[in-house]
Design an enzyme around this catalytic site. Structure first.
Site, mmCIF file in Angstrom:
data_model
loop_
_atom_site.group_PDB
_atom_site.id
_atom_site.type_symbol
_atom_site.label_atom_id
_atom_site.label_comp_id
_atom_site.label_asym_id
_atom_site.label_seq_id
_atom_site.Cartn_x
_atom_site.Cartn_y
_atom_site.Cartn_z
ATOM 1 N N HIS A 1 1.931 4.685 -2.834
ATOM 2 C CA HIS A 1 1.412 6.167 -2.378
ATOM 3 C C HIS A 1 2.789 6.586 -3.756
ATOM 4 O O HIS A 1 2.863 7.210 -3.893
ATOM 5 C CB HIS A 1 1.654 6.014 -0.911
ATOM 6 C CG HIS A 1 -0.244 6.312 -0.630
ATOM 7 N ND1 HIS A 1 -0.968 7.267 -0.959
ATOM 8 C CD2 HIS A 1 -0.335 5.615 0.493
ATOM 9 C CE1 HIS A 1 -2.049 6.361 -0.573
ATOM 10 N NE2 HIS A 1 -1.662 5.591 0.198
ATOM 11 N N HIS B 1 0.647 -0.973 0.140
ATOM 12 C CA HIS B 1 -0.112 -0.462 0.322
ATOM 13 C C HIS B 1 0.739 1.469 -0.155
ATOM 14 O O HIS B 1 0.365 2.290 -0.518
ATOM 15 C CB HIS B 1 -0.868 0.197 1.199
ATOM 16 C CG HIS B 1 -1.769 1.227 1.867
ATOM 17 N ND1 HIS B 1 -2.956 1.292 0.811
ATOM 18 C CD2 HIS B 1 -2.008 2.316 2.154
ATOM 19 C CE1 HIS B 1 -3.542 2.634 1.186
ATOM 20 N NE2 HIS B 1 -3.058 2.958 1.662
ATOM 21 N N GLU B 2 1.851 1.452 1.300
ATOM 22 C CA GLU B 2 2.899 1.921 1.220
ATOM 23 C C GLU B 2 3.857 2.589 -0.444
ATOM 24 O O GLU B 2 3.595 3.481 -0.658
ATOM 25 C CB GLU B 2 3.762 2.395 2.260
ATOM 26 C CG GLU B 2 2.751 2.530 3.422
ATOM 27 C CD GLU B 2 2.207 3.850 3.757
ATOM 28 O OE1 GLU B 2 1.975 4.445 3.134
ATOM 29 O OE2 GLU B 2 0.793 3.007 4.658
ATOM 30 N N GLU C 1 -6.514 6.718 -1.728
ATOM 31 C CA GLU C 1 -6.365 5.301 -0.533
ATOM 32 C C GLU C 1 -6.762 4.471 -1.697
ATOM 33 O O GLU C 1 -6.671 3.387 -1.303
ATOM 34 C CB GLU C 1 -6.982 5.569 0.335
ATOM 35 C CG GLU C 1 -6.182 7.042 1.408
ATOM 36 C CD GLU C 1 -4.840 6.786 2.012
ATOM 37 O OE1 GLU C 1 -5.127 4.817 2.007
ATOM 38 O OE2 GLU C 1 -4.419 6.980 2.129
#
Length: 341
Positions: free
Chosen positions: A185, A181-182, A259
């Site tokens: 980003h 997930h990071e 997100e």
């Protein structure tokens, strides 16, 4: 790795909408701040000129530049605005840059490198970054019980920060999903976008940060000066509060979409939407309220965390930096279900 084609138009539309909101807000903040600063500087210069002018006239001499003085007084508004616009960077550019650098340094250089204490986590991040086609991020683990994770920087110089609470609460597959997930980003440049959107918010915070003035006799004109001071403070507070709400609206509008995009990209990186859904569910259950009294910027930077800082105190949907965790989990579960058919 980029976003899948079906996601790009939706995310791009959100980004355009958010930047449209923030552009309008930024313009109002600039004009208002310039008016306040310009008026203050203009009045100071005018008072100084008036004192010198009165001193010269008291000796019966002529004062050169009478026409210039007339133009100065008769065009007070435009002159004050020009002074304010020119002076605005001097008042806010360096403090805001310093605050952003200080925040990034505080978050991005604390803790222990994962390569030293948890090499398996560093290996996960390295593999995921290679899949995402970005430079390997530095992974730091902060000794804090509350589970949090952040991504700072961009594709070429990213830093991922997770707390020991994440390591303790999650299984290896779930930790990998959080890292994915990071990494997503970082691949999408979300940290830089959010930081850019926070700049006008910081200006508004600085402009409206003054406390209510207390009555003191040394104000010169006594009660009249105090009433004027309170009036200015009230106007500043009301305007900057409205500007901050508009900033939060713009940041939240963009952040919620990104997100969802990072969740989807993480599921594609790991091939396991269920792992991220399980991680979000666990983190949501074990996280309590923040045990720090964070300043406004730190609260605003909660947009960088994998979950909102305090989801139990539900904000209006318009101002949320994150979609509800329940909705994110439902989307990931549906992705997992579609893959099994």
């Amino acid at each position: 790795m980029g976003l899948e084609p079906s996601t790009r138009p939706w995310l791009f539309a959100r980004m355009i909408g958010s930047f449209a909101i923030m552009s309008i807000v930024a313009l109002t903040i600039v004009l208002f701040a310039a008016a306040v600063i310009g008026t203050a500087v203009y009045l100071a210069i005018t008072v100084a000129f008036a004192v010198v002018r009165g001193y010269v006239l008291s000796f019966g001499g002529g004062v050169p530049g009478g026409e210039l003085w007339g133009l100065w007084v008769s065009n007070a508004g435009p002159i004050a605005m020009v002074i304010g616009i020119v002076s605005l960077p001097l008042f806010y550019r360096d403090p805001i840059r310093a605050e952003i650098r200080r925040f990034n340094a505080e978050i991005g250089t604390t803790g222990t490198l994962a390569t030293e204490r948890h090499p398996e986590i560093a290996t996960m991040a390295r593999r995921l970054s290679q899949q995402a086609d970005i430079a390997e991020p530095e992974v730091r683990i902060v000794n804090r019980r509350r589970p949090e994770s952040y991504a700072l920087g961009g594709r070429s110089n990213g830093t991922i920060v997770i707390t020991r609470g994440v390591v303790r609460a999650l299984e290896d597959e779930e930790i990998e999903a959080v890292l994915a997930h990071e990494v997503s980003h970082l691949a999408n440049g979300d940290g830089r976008l959010v930081t850019l959107l926070l700049v006008p918010m910081l200006v508004a915070e600085h402009l409206g940060s003054r406390e209510r003035p207390a009555f003191q006799f040394f104000h010169g004109l006594g009660v009249f000066a105090y009433v004027a001071h309170v009036f200015v403070w009230t106007v500043l507070t009301a305007v900057t509060t409205a500007q901050l709400l508009a900033c939060q609206l713009g940041v939240g509008f963009l952040s919620r979409g990104r997100e969802f995009a990072a969740d989807r990209a993480a599921a594609e990186l790991t091939g396991s939407p269920g792992a991220l859904a399980s991680a979000l569910e666990t983190l949501h259950d074990v996280r309590g309220r923040p045990d720090e009294d964070l300043r406004d910027f730190r609260r605003s930077a909660g947009a960088l965390d994998i979950l909102p800082p305090d989801e139990k105190r539900r904000a209006s949907d318009l101002f949320r930096t994150h979609p509800t965790t329940e909705r994110r989990i439902a989307v990931l579960r549906s992705m997992a279900g579609s893959e099994t058919h």
